[in-house]
Design a protein around this motif. Sequence first.
Motif, PDB file in Angstrom:
ATOM      1  N   MET A  18       0.847  -1.173   0.000  1.00 49.90           N
ATOM      2  CA  MET A  18       0.000   0.000   0.000  1.00 49.90           C
ATOM      3  C   MET A  18       0.895   1.240   0.000  1.00 49.90           C
ATOM      4  O   MET A  18       1.836   1.324   0.768  1.00 49.90           O
ATOM      5  N   ILE A  19       0.571   2.181  -0.849  1.00 49.20           N
ATOM      6  CA  ILE A  19       1.313   3.440  -0.945  1.00 49.20           C
ATOM      7  C   ILE A  19       0.495   4.522  -0.238  1.00 49.20           C
ATOM      8  O   ILE A  19      -0.688   4.699  -0.520  1.00 49.20           O
ATOM      9  N   ILE A  20       1.153   5.243   0.671  1.00 43.48           N
ATOM     10  CA  ILE A  20       0.474   6.232   1.505  1.00 43.48           C
ATOM     11  C   ILE A  20       1.126   7.597   1.320  1.00 43.48           C
ATOM     12  O   ILE A  20       2.347   7.729   1.446  1.00 43.48           O
TER      13      ILE A  20
ATOM     14  N   VAL B  15       5.171   6.890   1.699  1.00 36.76           N
ATOM     15  CA  VAL B  15       5.734   5.668   2.264  1.00 36.76           C
ATOM     16  C   VAL B  15       4.981   4.469   1.698  1.00 36.76           C
ATOM     17  O   VAL B  15       3.837   4.590   1.263  1.00 36.76           O
ATOM     18  N   ALA B  16       5.653   3.332   1.709  1.00 36.44           N
ATOM     19  CA  ALA B  16       5.024   2.076   1.299  1.00 36.44           C
ATOM     20  C   ALA B  16       4.878   1.211   2.542  1.00 36.44           C
ATOM     21  O   ALA B  16       5.788   1.144   3.374  1.00 36.44           O
ATOM     22  N   LYS B  17       3.730   0.558   2.648  1.00 32.09           N
ATOM     23  CA  LYS B  17       3.481  -0.334   3.775  1.00 32.09           C
ATOM     24  C   LYS B  17       3.211  -1.730   3.237  1.00 32.09           C
ATOM     25  O   LYS B  17       2.372  -1.922   2.363  1.00 32.09           O
ATOM     26  N   SER B  18       3.958  -2.683   3.767  1.00 27.49           N
ATOM     27  CA  SER B  18       3.757  -4.080   3.414  1.00 27.49           C
ATOM     28  C   SER B  18       3.700  -4.852   4.723  1.00 27.49           C
ATOM     29  O   SER B  18       4.722  -4.992   5.404  1.00 27.49           O
ATOM     30  N   GLY B  19       2.508  -5.300   5.098  1.00 25.82           N
ATOM     31  CA  GLY B  19       2.334  -5.910   6.414  1.00 25.82           C
ATOM     32  C   GLY B  19       2.592  -4.859   7.467  1.00 25.82           C
ATOM     33  O   GLY B  19       1.981  -3.806   7.461  1.00 25.82           O
TER      34      GLY B  19
ATOM     35  N   PRO C 176      -0.646   7.021  -4.922  1.00 28.06           N
ATOM     36  CA  PRO C 176      -0.961   6.498  -3.588  1.00 28.06           C
ATOM     37  C   PRO C 176      -2.334   5.828  -3.536  1.00 28.06           C
ATOM     38  O   PRO C 176      -3.233   6.166  -4.310  1.00 28.06           O
ATOM     39  N   ASP C 177      -2.455   4.871  -2.617  1.00 29.64           N
ATOM     40  CA  ASP C 177      -3.729   4.192  -2.380  1.00 29.64           C
ATOM     41  C   ASP C 177      -4.592   4.968  -1.395  1.00 29.64           C
ATOM     42  O   ASP C 177      -5.809   4.828  -1.379  1.00 29.64           O
ATOM     43  N   THR C 178      -3.945   5.748  -0.553  1.00 28.55           N
ATOM     44  CA  THR C 178      -4.641   6.524   0.464  1.00 28.55           C
ATOM     45  C   THR C 178      -3.778   7.724   0.831  1.00 28.55           C
ATOM     46  O   THR C 178      -2.576   7.739   0.552  1.00 28.55           O
ATOM     47  N   GLY C 179      -4.403   8.712   1.438  1.00 23.78           N
ATOM     48  CA  GLY C 179      -3.668   9.908   1.823  1.00 23.78           C
ATOM     49  C   GLY C 179      -4.138  10.433   3.162  1.00 23.78           C
ATOM     50  O   GLY C 179      -5.211  10.066   3.644  1.00 23.78           O
ATOM     51  N   ALA C 180      -3.322  11.284   3.747  1.00 22.29           N
ATOM     52  CA  ALA C 180      -3.677  11.912   5.017  1.00 22.29           C
ATOM     53  C   ALA C 180      -3.109  13.322   5.045  1.00 22.29           C
ATOM     54  O   ALA C 180      -2.040  13.584   4.497  1.00 22.29           O
ATOM     55  N   VAL C 181      -3.859  14.201   5.684  1.00 18.90           N
ATOM     56  CA  VAL C 181      -3.490  15.611   5.774  1.00 18.90           C
ATOM     57  C   VAL C 181      -3.495  16.018   7.240  1.00 18.90           C
ATOM     58  O   VAL C 181      -4.395  15.637   7.996  1.00 18.90           O
TER      59      VAL C 181
ATOM     60  N   ASN D 225       0.036   3.538  10.389  1.00 19.75           N
ATOM     61  CA  ASN D 225      -0.169   2.836  11.657  1.00 19.75           C
ATOM     62  C   ASN D 225      -1.642   2.768  12.037  1.00 19.75           C
ATOM     63  O   ASN D 225      -2.092   1.782  12.621  1.00 19.75           O
ATOM     64  N   MET D 226      -2.397   3.800  11.705  1.00 18.91           N
ATOM     65  CA  MET D 226      -3.829   3.813  12.018  1.00 18.91           C
ATOM     66  C   MET D 226      -4.608   2.844  11.130  1.00 18.91           C
ATOM     67  O   MET D 226      -5.665   2.364  11.518  1.00 18.91           O
ATOM     68  N   LEU D 227      -4.079   2.561   9.957  1.00 16.06           N
ATOM     69  CA  LEU D 227      -4.758   1.649   9.035  1.00 16.06           C
ATOM     70  C   LEU D 227      -4.699   0.202   9.506  1.00 16.06           C
ATOM     71  O   LEU D 227      -5.417  -0.641   8.994  1.00 16.06           O
ATOM     72  N   GLY D 228      -3.813  -0.093  10.432  1.00 11.73           N
ATOM     73  CA  GLY D 228      -3.648  -1.477  10.862  1.00 11.73           C
ATOM     74  C   GLY D 228      -2.661  -2.181   9.956  1.00 11.73           C
ATOM     75  O   GLY D 228      -1.951  -1.564   9.183  1.00 11.73           O
ATOM     76  N   SER D 229      -2.616  -3.465  10.016  1.00 17.51           N
ATOM     77  CA  SER D 229      -1.590  -4.198   9.270  1.00 17.51           C
ATOM     78  C   SER D 229      -2.149  -4.965   8.077  1.00 17.51           C
ATOM     79  O   SER D 229      -1.543  -5.907   7.616  1.00 17.51           O
TER      80      SER D 229
END
Length: 158
Positions: free
Chosen positions: A1-3, A18-22, A61-66, A152-156
């Motif tokens: 997932m790309i954030i 950032v990229a999140k994998s697990g 990105p798959d998701t974003g945050a502001v 981190n808020m998205l979980g794993s």
Amino acid sequence: MIILGIDPGLTVTGWGVVAKSGSRLSHVANGQIRTDNKATMAERLVELDSALAAVIDIYKPDTGAVEEVFVNVNPQSTLKLGQARGVAMVAVARSGIPVAEYPTKVIKKALVGTGGAEKQQIQHMLKILLPGVQLAGEDASDALAVAITHANMLGSHR
């Protein structure tokens, strides 16, 4: 997932990907968008929108945050920051990407463990969490902190 994380500002907007994998995070990119302070407000907002659209187009990105707006001592500064933040949210949402929002204290606490963390503490933690990261500036580091908080808020999952 790309954030994608965004630290909005009219003069300088930071962005971090950032990229999140697990449960693993890795740095993809970060940067800062500077608008021309001699341009009109509308021109600066268009400039910000175009630059963020380019970042979104490149990194997909798959998701974003502001980061949420904090109330400044100067009401004019708060209004300008709010306008830049609105443009950032629209740029992400227009791309069909979900957008989350986090208060500054939540971001600091998520990264450093205290809501009153200093910028140097955040930058130090970023270098631990994202080994080898080269930070484009304070606003870019804040944006990476937003992205990591969101990850981190998205979980794993994913």
